[in-house]
Every structure is written in structure tokens, then in C-alpha cells.
Design a protein around this motif. Structure first.
Motif, PDB file in Angstrom:
ATOM      1  N   TYR A 471       0.841  -1.203   0.000  1.00 42.80           N
ATOM      2  CA  TYR A 471       0.000   0.000   0.000  1.00 42.80           C
ATOM      3  C   TYR A 471       0.877   1.253   0.000  1.00 42.80           C
ATOM      4  O   TYR A 471       0.665   2.179  -0.794  1.00 42.80           O
ATOM      5  N   GLN A 472       1.840   1.303   0.888  1.00 38.64           N
ATOM      6  CA  GLN A 472       2.707   2.477   0.990  1.00 38.64           C
ATOM      7  C   GLN A 472       3.504   2.704  -0.292  1.00 38.64           C
ATOM      8  O   GLN A 472       3.750   3.855  -0.676  1.00 38.64           O
ATOM      9  N   ARG A 473       3.887   1.632  -0.935  1.00 44.04           N
ATOM     10  CA  ARG A 473       4.662   1.772  -2.169  1.00 44.04           C
ATOM     11  C   ARG A 473       3.870   2.543  -3.221  1.00 44.04           C
ATOM     12  O   ARG A 473       4.410   3.426  -3.898  1.00 44.04           O
ATOM     13  N   ILE A 474       2.573   2.211  -3.352  1.00 41.66           N
ATOM     14  CA  ILE A 474       1.743   2.894  -4.348  1.00 41.66           C
ATOM     15  C   ILE A 474       1.432   4.322  -3.915  1.00 41.66           C
ATOM     16  O   ILE A 474       1.652   5.282  -4.662  1.00 41.66           O
ATOM     17  N   PHE A 475       0.916   4.470  -2.687  1.00 41.60           N
ATOM     18  CA  PHE A 475       0.306   5.742  -2.297  1.00 41.60           C
ATOM     19  C   PHE A 475       1.250   6.712  -1.590  1.00 41.60           C
ATOM     20  O   PHE A 475       0.927   7.896  -1.475  1.00 41.60           O
ATOM     21  N   HIS A 476       2.383   6.210  -1.133  1.00 41.03           N
ATOM     22  CA  HIS A 476       3.346   7.096  -0.478  1.00 41.03           C
ATOM     23  C   HIS A 476       4.652   7.205  -1.250  1.00 41.03           C
ATOM     24  O   HIS A 476       5.539   7.942  -0.835  1.00 41.03           O
ATOM     25  N   SER A 477       4.752   6.485  -2.351  1.00 44.89           N
ATOM     26  CA  SER A 477       5.994   6.538  -3.131  1.00 44.89           C
ATOM     27  C   SER A 477       5.707   6.783  -4.609  1.00 44.89           C
ATOM     28  O   SER A 477       6.078   7.817  -5.160  1.00 44.89           O
ATOM     29  N   VAL A 478       5.031   5.834  -5.271  1.00 46.66           N
ATOM     30  CA  VAL A 478       4.851   5.900  -6.720  1.00 46.66           C
ATOM     31  C   VAL A 478       4.032   7.128  -7.134  1.00 46.66           C
ATOM     32  O   VAL A 478       4.471   7.929  -7.968  1.00 46.66           O
ATOM     33  N   LEU A 479       2.838   7.288  -6.575  1.00 46.30           N
ATOM     34  CA  LEU A 479       1.973   8.391  -7.001  1.00 46.30           C
ATOM     35  C   LEU A 479       2.560   9.765  -6.672  1.00 46.30           C
ATOM     36  O   LEU A 479       2.592  10.642  -7.540  1.00 46.30           O
ATOM     37  N   PRO A 480       3.049  10.003  -5.453  1.00 48.06           N
ATOM     38  CA  PRO A 480       3.645  11.327  -5.204  1.00 48.06           C
ATOM     39  C   PRO A 480       4.879  11.596  -6.046  1.00 48.06           C
ATOM     40  O   PRO A 480       5.136  12.751  -6.407  1.00 48.06           O
ATOM     41  N   ALA A 481       5.628  10.547  -6.396  1.00 48.22           N
ATOM     42  CA  ALA A 481       6.808  10.749  -7.249  1.00 48.22           C
ATOM     43  C   ALA A 481       6.395  11.191  -8.649  1.00 48.22           C
ATOM     44  O   ALA A 481       7.039  12.058  -9.256  1.00 48.22           O
ATOM     45  N   VAL A 482       5.321  10.599  -9.188  1.00 49.86           N
ATOM     46  CA  VAL A 482       4.822  11.006 -10.508  1.00 49.86           C
ATOM     47  C   VAL A 482       4.368  12.459 -10.476  1.00 49.86           C
ATOM     48  O   VAL A 482       4.695  13.253 -11.372  1.00 49.86           O
ATOM     49  N   ILE A 483       3.629  12.821  -9.455  1.00 51.96           N
ATOM     50  CA  ILE A 483       3.147  14.206  -9.345  1.00 51.96           C
ATOM     51  C   ILE A 483       4.314  15.168  -9.185  1.00 51.96           C
ATOM     52  O   ILE A 483       4.341  16.248  -9.801  1.00 51.96           O
ATOM     53  N   ASP A 484       5.288  14.789  -8.369  1.00 55.80           N
ATOM     54  CA  ASP A 484       6.441  15.670  -8.148  1.00 55.80           C
ATOM     55  C   ASP A 484       7.208  15.931  -9.436  1.00 55.80           C
ATOM     56  O   ASP A 484       7.754  17.013  -9.640  1.00 55.80           O
ATOM     57  N   SER A 485       7.236  14.938 -10.328  1.00 51.50           N
ATOM     58  CA  SER A 485       7.997  15.100 -11.567  1.00 51.50           C
ATOM     59  C   SER A 485       7.204  15.794 -12.663  1.00 51.50           C
ATOM     60  O   SER A 485       7.774  16.487 -13.507  1.00 51.50           O
ATOM     61  N   LEU A 486       5.868  15.647 -12.658  1.00 52.12           N
ATOM     62  CA  LEU A 486       5.053  16.157 -13.764  1.00 52.12           C
ATOM     63  C   LEU A 486       4.148  17.317 -13.390  1.00 52.12           C
ATOM     64  O   LEU A 486       3.755  18.094 -14.264  1.00 52.12           O
ATOM     65  N   ASP A 487       3.794  17.438 -12.124  1.00 48.44           N
ATOM     66  CA  ASP A 487       2.835  18.467 -11.712  1.00 48.44           C
ATOM     67  C   ASP A 487       3.152  18.939 -10.292  1.00 48.44           C
ATOM     68  O   ASP A 487       2.307  18.868  -9.395  1.00 48.44           O
ATOM     69  N   PRO A 488       4.379  19.412 -10.070  1.00 44.45           N
ATOM     70  CA  PRO A 488       4.838  19.667  -8.700  1.00 44.45           C
ATOM     71  C   PRO A 488       4.130  20.809  -7.983  1.00 44.45           C
ATOM     72  O   PRO A 488       4.235  20.914  -6.767  1.00 44.45           O
ATOM     73  N   SER A 489       3.407  21.670  -8.705  1.00 42.72           N
ATOM     74  CA  SER A 489       2.725  22.774  -8.031  1.00 42.72           C
ATOM     75  C   SER A 489       1.421  22.326  -7.389  1.00 42.72           C
ATOM     76  O   SER A 489       0.804  23.083  -6.647  1.00 42.72           O
TER      77      SER A 489
END
Length: 836
Positions: A471-489
Motif C-alpha cells: 500500500y505504501q509503495r503505491i500511495f506514499h511513493s509511486v503516485l507522489p513521485a509522478v506528481i512531483d515530476s510532472l505536476d509539482p505545483s
């Protein structure tokens, strides 16, 4: 194009287009493939199909199955979701495309497990409804082609993944499948596991150098809301130099940037400032200003894309305070109170929802005074047009990723599938100024910690550790990393709610789903005490208008099996009746039962919404469950499946008005709160009076005060009527009324009602309601006594009104706008129902 080619295309129903479109769609010469047929894999009979579409809608169109929304036919079509299906398209490719250097098939949406063959060659194995798929077919395409898409039954495929785990995940098959979760059935929706090609299929022929996508998003590195970055994704066949031009009609200059392209796909970033841009503002706070930008390669307008965006600064404010930690949104430096609802997909079969329906959904939110909609995580990412309308009308969007009420498998293939899904959706939505929050999932964190899953499924310590890490891998790592790289604001929130409603911390920090009312069977008055920092879910069921059931069930009766199949909560009727016993009494006829259920829903939700607004700025948002329906159903919605307003909708409209007044009983006595969340100062006079429910009663003024309210100001105890003064007033036949009058126009801006007993105990007199037609669009109503919950309706459901479910003072003249046939309009009220 040759005339012979035109004849072939018309015959095959294949449309030739040159597309200049929004971000994420290729600009190229394209064939939209529309001439499809389908069959069950176990048969040889081909039937005509409609793409975009689904297997269920195709079977209905061909007369193979009846509408699963009718009666209890849902049970009769379960075999469809348990079967495998094949779709076929035969198409011609013209020489003008065959000679292009790049040919690709683009599947914008396949639901869900699909194997694709072109001219007998396997080109794709799809496994995610929420992703698009692009395949290079240059070496396979011919003059005449056969395209096959084979769909496997989702639960059959998922069962193989289930067998690989040594433990059981909550919700079983749907936890493993990247498919709209509500297709598996919910407590407001049927189980219909459809499949099919739910978005367009195109064959595209690209130029040697092509813009694949173009988006403009705000630059988080610049401490100004008018800083932006243009992202231009380009594919080039060879190394070359090119000029990329970005411009806008409202932009003072155009930006020309020379870039060195290498062979393949690359994304060019062009930062810029737009200092004179007018800010995008949410509904009620100003204009939602938008700017259209275009991107052009080498001044060749045939190679260009457009993108509309707006400029604003959004912050998710979480600050420690004496009570815990705040949770709310700051837009363009202004602290907002979020007013709105949770949105589910408008239909179980998404391909048949029209742009007009999405527009009406957003417009009804705007008219109700809403400024935010939450796209719930158990449905689907909605089409671009929905977000375009939210941009246009100033409706902020809280966007869940599509996970709800379950845990996730942690294998690398599933994780990578989710990563690619997130990348596509974040890129697709990031230019929308309306989008203010990404949220990882709906209620999965709460489910894990509060719903007893670990005990229910008898997890070992190692099982629990593995599931939580996945669970943490998806919701605390993968998804925030995608947002940080593509939509950080854009802010990210891992799970809604952050803390379950059974824990006291849920009222002092984070967002809250409060279900003590309904699920916990608590009284509506509990909402006054259970107000958190941001109320992102709460609700209560009601029935839709009786006319909705025509052509849906054969026997419109509370006891018919067809009708009861449209109540999906296991204790739905029981719960409604339980609350009836407390607040309204159980009506005998279905017509009255439906009407009073809507009164009860509106009554309870008013208590909740008013409590949330009275507690501003401690509470900074209220999003009720739910705004709309996906089929004819008894549910928590404010709009039924035809987007017609229940009485709850109008109560929300009153509670969400920019000028809010609410009188409740406190330790001091009656106390009035007034809140102005509009844009301008308001100079008002508040008056509190009471009126008896007897005939010929006259209002008695008991308190009065004048105020000047600046924007976003709130005054508690604006009026107080002490306890000792109420001792000589009867509880059952006295209604307290608070009015706000504009000090300049002397117009009554707002009226609020309060009674010290529950509606069932009010001594209401039978009302005589008069309804007079003023013209073809307005009617005027009067009543001889205080009249509770005036209900306007017609048996066909064709008439609509700008207000409904309102109270009338004796002798008051209230004007209502309407559409439809005046001769069909009827009126009723709780006064009449109660005294029958």
C-alpha cells in the motif's frame, strides 16, 4: 482524396480527419475506426457494434438482452460479464497514409483485459481501463486490414492473480483489476462487469517531425501565480533543429525557442512569465479567467496544438493550532471555505454520457453555489470536457486516483501499470486550473486501520506487514513521485479520509468522512458536535421522484422485487424508516414516501452543512456524499440519474449561498451566526422573530441588529434570544425565523427557519396552497398558514424549478421560475401529508 476512396470510406463508416486538438492527442492524419462488429467468443455470429461503446449496450442495441437497469434484469445479464468477447473492424488504408513514415494505432480506452491483433499479428495485450495504448503498425498495415480486439472476462483473469497470493485481499477480484471499481457493484450501484472499446480507436500517420502533446502548467519555482512552463512533446525521425513558438491572443509577446531534436520522442520545457494575466478565480470569488495558448513548429500551422489554461496559486494549508492541525485551501492568497459534493460517473456505461450531460452537471454545481467537486476514486477519470467545464465555471476539482475501499497487490507488473496510468492522467489534467488536489485513494487507509480487515482475513504478522508495505509503495511513493515530476505545483493527499470517523483525531486534523449518521444510526443533531477541519464525505439516502420509475420498473411499489433491486444498501429501507420514526413518521403511499424521504434527507443534510459553515474557519470545507447517480436508484444523491434535482439539492443551494445565516439553540439561548464568503461587503439588518403555526398567526419580532460584513468574515452570536425568554413559548407550535435585509435596497436577502422540536412533532395546520401562473416562466405561491416543505412536481418529471422544498410564511407571496407545462404542475407540503 479520390472519389473511389470516398465511396469506400462512406461504405465502411471510417472517418478521415485532420485533428488539431487538446493536449495528449497526436496531430496527424487520422482514420477514426467506426465500422465494428462483435460476437461472443463461444459463437460464430457477428453483430453490429458501436464504438465507443460496451458489450452490454451493443447487446441491448441488437435485442439480445433487455436493459439491465430495468426491474431486476441486472441479475439476468451476469453471464455477459462472465463471457469472453471479440470485436472486429475491417478497414482500408489510403495510399496517402501508407506512404507516411510513421503509422500508429491508438486505443484511447479498452475495458479492460484485451488482446489486439492486426492482420493476425498480436500487437497488444492491454490490462488497464484507465490507460491509452499506442502501437507502431507501420510494418503490419496493408491496403485492406482486419483488426481484432478480444476481451477476457475480468474476474476470470483476476482469479489467476488471486491464486498467486498466500493471503486474501479485501474486495477480492476488483483489488487486482485496473477497472472502474463501481462496475463490481456498490451500495448505490449494480454489479455489471461490462467490457468493450469505451473510447475511440484511430490509425494515425505522422509527419517526420510532429508535436505529440502540448500543455501549459504553472511554474512552482516562481513565487508568482503567473509563472508558467510550456511542455511540448515532439517526435522527430532524425536529428534536426527546429523553432518552437508559443503564443496566446492575450499574451503580449510570442516566445520562439530554437531546439536541437534527436531521433525519437523528447519533451521540451519552455518557461515564461505572463505578468499581465488576470487570475483564475473559483466560483463566487471572481472570474475564472482562461487563456488559450498555441504551439507551432517552424511557423507551420498544420503542425500546431492548442491548450487552454488559467493562472492561480493554490495551497493546501495544514498548520498546527490549539485544536490540532488545519486542513483547507488557499487560492490566490485567500482562505476559502470549500462548498460542494462528491461526483461519481454519470452512467454505468460511460461511453453514452454526452458532453451536454457533463456540462449540466457542472452548471448545476455552479448554480447551487458550489466551488468544489470531488471526483471519487471508485469510478473513472472523467473526460477532458468535464474539466474544461470546471475551468470555465470556476469549480475546483479534488481528484482521486481510481482506488477505493481496498488494498492493492504489490507485484512489479501491477505497480508499473499504476505508474504508467498515473503518468498519463497527470499529464492529461495538469493544465487545468480547476484541479487543486491529487488524492491517492478513497477510504483504503481507513479500511486498513478501522474496518477490521486484518482480523476478518486472519492475516499473519508477515501478511499484514507485506500488504501495508505494498500500500505504501503505491500511495506514499509511486503516485507522489509522478506528481512531483510532472505536476509539482499541485498538492497531494495520500488517502481520504486521513483518519477514520470513529477516532477523535478525525475531528481535529485532516479531512473527515463522518458516517456516524446513517451507518452509525446516530441522530442528525450529532452533526453539530462532529465537525472536523474539512468534511469530505457525509450523507443520507432518499428516493427520487416517483416519475423516474416509469419505464424502469413494471410495478412501482415498495414491495415489488424490481423496485427493491434499486436499493443496493443492505439496510437502506430499514435505515430510512428508522429515521422516519424519529423525525417524520412513515408515509403510507409510495408517492408520499418518496417525497418525505427527500424532506428528511434535506432536513438532516441542512443540519450538517449549516454546522460546517458555522464552524468556519475551524472547518474549511464541506463536500457531501453524493452529487449524482449512475442509474435509477435510491441513494444519497442530490441529483437523480436524469440529473433532476431532489429537494436536498435546493437545501444545499440555500446553505451554500454566499450570505449564510443560521440560528440554533445554545447554552445562551437562540444564537444566530452570519457568514459572508462573497466578494464584496454586505450591509444588512438581521431580524429574529417567531410565528405560531396556528391559523391567522402574526410574526412577533424578538431581536434585531445591523452589521457590515466584509468578505470572508463570520460573526457568531450576531443575534441572541436568551433561554429565559423562551420559557413561555410552546415548543410544538412555534417556528423561529431569521431574516437578513439589505440596508440599501431593503430587500430580504435570506431567510432561515428553526424549531425546537423535530418536524414530526410540529403542530402544523392543514395548508391551503394557491399557485398562480404569472407568465410562461414564473408562478407565484401563497399559503394561509406556515407551510413546511412546499413540493412542486408533475407526474411526468418534465417540469423543473429554480427552488423547491421551501417553507412558506402565511400570506407570503413566493415567485418560482419554472420550465414545462404549467397545467401539469402540482403542489404538496408536509402539512398536508402529516394530517392525512
Amino acid at each position: 482524396m479520390m472519389n473511389t476512396d470516398k465511396k469506400i470510406f462512406h461504405k465502411l463508416m471510417v472517418v478521415l480527419l485532420f485533428i488539431v486538438t487538446m493536449p495528449a492527442l497526436t496531430i496527424a492524419q487520422s482514420l477514426v475506426l467506426t465500422d465494428w462488429s462483435f460476437r461472443r467468443l463461444s459463437t460464430d455470429k457477428w453483430l453490429p457494434a458501436q464504438v465507443p461503446g460496451s458489450v452490454h449496450t451493443d447487446l441491448m442495441r441488437n435485442g439480445v438482452i433487455t436493459d439491465p437497469f430495468k426491474n431486476d434484469h441486472e441479475k439476468k445479464v451476469q453471464w455477459v460479464g462472465e463471457s469472453d468477447w471479440t470485436y472486429q473492424c475491417k478497414f482500408s488504408c489510403p495510399d496517402s497514409m501508407l506512404n507516411k513514415p510513421q503509422l500508429e494505432l491508438i486505443f484511447e480506452g479498452l475495458d479492460t483485459y484485451a488482446e489486439v491483433l492486426l492482420n493476425n499479428a498480436l500487437i497488444l495485450q492491454a490490462d488497464n481501463m484507465f490507460r491509452s495504448w499506442t502501437i507502431d503498425v507501420k510494418k503490419l498495415i496493408q491496403k485492406e486490414n482486419v483488426l481484432l480486439v478480444r476481451f477476457s472476462a475480468p474476474e476470470t483473469v483476476a482469479s489467476a492473480a488471486v491464486q498467486k497470493l498466500s493471503y486474501t485481499l479485501p474486495e477480492g477480484f476488483r483489488s487486482f483489476t485496473r477497472k472502474a471499481q463501481y462496475h463490481y457493484g456498490w451500495d448505490w450501484g449494480p454489479k455489471i462487469l461490462s467490457c468493450g472499446i469505451w473510447k475511440p480507436v484511430k490509425l494515425t500517420a505522422s509527419e517526420p517531425c510532429t508535436i505529440l502533446s502540448f500543455r501549459v502548467v504553472q511554474d512552482h519555482r516562481i513565487d508568482k501565480p503567473t509563472g508558467a512552463i510550456a511542455y511540448v512533446k515532439i517526435r522527430s525521425e532524425k536529428q534536426r533543429k527546429t523553432n518552437v513558438t508559443v503564443k496566446s491572443a492575450g499574451f503580449p509577446t510570442q516566445i520562439i525557442q530554437e531546439v536541437n531534436l534527436r531521433p525519437g520522442i523528447q519533451t521540451i520545457q519552455i518557461p515564461f512569465l505572463f505578468p499581465d494575466a488576470k487570475l483564475w478565480q473559483p466560483n463566487g470569488k471572481g472570474e475564472p479567467n482562461l487563456y488559450e495558448f498555441s504551439c507551432i513548429l517552424d511557423e507551420d500551422r498544420s503542425r500546431s496544438l492548442k491548450c487552454s489554461t488559467g493562472f492561480r496559486k493554490v495551497e493546501l494549508v495544514r498548520e498546527k493550532d490549539a485544536q490540532g492541525m488545519s486542513f483547507g485551501f488557499r487560492v490566490n492568497g485567500n482562505e476559502l471555505f470549500a462548498k460542494g459534493a462528491n461526483v461519481i460517473p454519470p452512467d454505468l456505461f460511460l461511453s453514452r454520457v454526452t458532453d451536454k450531460e457533463y456540462e449540466q452537471l457542472v452548471l448545476k454545481a455552479k448554480v447551487a453555489g458550489m466551488n468544489m467537486l470531488r471526483v471519487w476514486g471508485g469510478g473513472a477519470y472523467l473526460p477532458d470536457v468535464f474539466y474544461d467545464y470546471c475551468d470555465k465555471h470556476g469549480i475546483m476539482v479534488w481528484q482521486d486516483f481510481m482506488f477505493a475501499c481496498s488494498m492493492v497487490p504489490g507485484d512489479s507488473a501491477f505497480v508499473e501499470n499504476v505508474r504508467q496510468e498515473a503518468i498519463e492522467q497527470v499529464e492529461r489534467f495538469s493544465h487545468h486550473p480547476s484541479l487543486v488536489l491529487w488524492c491517492g485513494n478513497n477510504e483504503s487507509d481507513e479500511g486498513w486501520h478501522n474496518w477490521g480487515w486484518q482480523k476478518q482475513f486472519n492475516y499473519s504478522a508477515s501478511d499484514s506487514n507485506k500488504i501495508w508495505k505494498d500500500y505504501q509503495r503505491i500511495f506514499h511513493s509511486v503516485l507522489p513521485a509522478v506528481i512531483d515530476s510532472l505536476d509539482p505545483s499541485r498538492p497531494y493527499w495520500p488517502s481520504s479520509p486521513s483518519i477514520g470517523w470513529g477516532r477523535k483525531e478525525s475531528m481535529t486534523q485532516g479531512d473527515s468522512h463522518y458516517w456516524g449518521v446513517w451507518w452509525g444510526m446516530e441522530d442528525f443533531e450529532v452533526y453539530k458536535k462532529k465537525t472536523g477541519r474539512f468534511m469530505s464525505e457525509y450523507g443520507f439516502q432518499s428516493l427520487p421522484e416517483v416519475s423516474l420509475w416509469k419505464n424502469v420498473v413494471d410495478t412501482i411499489s415498495l414491495s415489488s422485487s424490481g423496485f427493491r433491486n434499486h436499493q443496493k444498501h443492505p439496510r437502506g429501507f430499514e435505515t430510512i424508516d428508522n429515521y422516519f420514526g424519529r423525525y417524520f413518521n412513515i408515509p403510507k403511499s409510495l408517492e408520499n414516501y418518496s417525497y418525505v424521504s427527500q424532506l428528511q434527507q434535506a432536513y438532516g443534510m441542512k443540519i450538517a452543512m449549516d454546522a460546517h459553515r458555522r464552524n468556519f474557519p475551524y472547518c474549511r470545507g464541506t463536500l457531501f456524499w453524493q452529487f449524482n447517480d449512475c442509474w435509477p436508484v435510491i441513494s444519497w444523491s442530490a441529483l437523480d440519474s436524469k440529473e433532476r434535482e431532489k429537494l436536498f439539492y435546493f437545501e444545499a443551494k440555500r446553505s451554500f449561498d454566499s450570505l449564510f445565516i443560521s440560528t440554533v439553540e445554545t447554552e445562551k439561548g437562540l444564537s444566530t451566526t452570519v457568514h459572508n464568503d462573497g466578494m464584496t461587503d454586505k450591509s444588512i439588518t438581521l431580524r429574529l422573530y417567531y410565528i405560531r403555526t396556528d391559523k391567522n398567526a402574526e410574526p412577533v419580532l424578538i431581536a434585531e441588529n445591523s452589521f457590515k460584513l466584509s468578505p470572508d468574515s463570520i460573526i457568531h452570536d450576531a443575534l441572541v434570544f436568551p433561554n429565559q425568554a423562551m420559557r413561555n413559548l410552546d415548543t410544538a407550535n412555534v417556528v423561529f425565523v431569521t431574516e437578513a435585509e439589505d440596508n440599501f435596497t431593503f430587500r430580504i436577502l435570506k431567510r432561515d427557519y428553526f424549531y425546537r422540536c423535530r418536524p414530526k412533532n410540529l403542530l402544523l395546520q392543514p395548508a391551503q396552497i394557491q399557485m398562480l401562473q404569472r407568465d410562461s416562466t414564473t408562478i407565484t405561491l401563497t399559503a394561509d398558514v406556515f407551510t413546511y416543505g412546499v413540493y412542486l412536481y408533475d407526474d411526468t418529471g418534465e417540469c423543473s424549478f429554480n427552488d423547491n422544498g421551501f417553507h412558506l410564511m402565511p400570506g407570503e407571496k413566493k415567485t418560482i421560475k419554472y420550465t414545462g407545462d404549467f397545467s401539469k404542475i402540482k403542489s404538496s407540503s408536509f402539512n398536508i401529508i402529516k394530517n392525512r
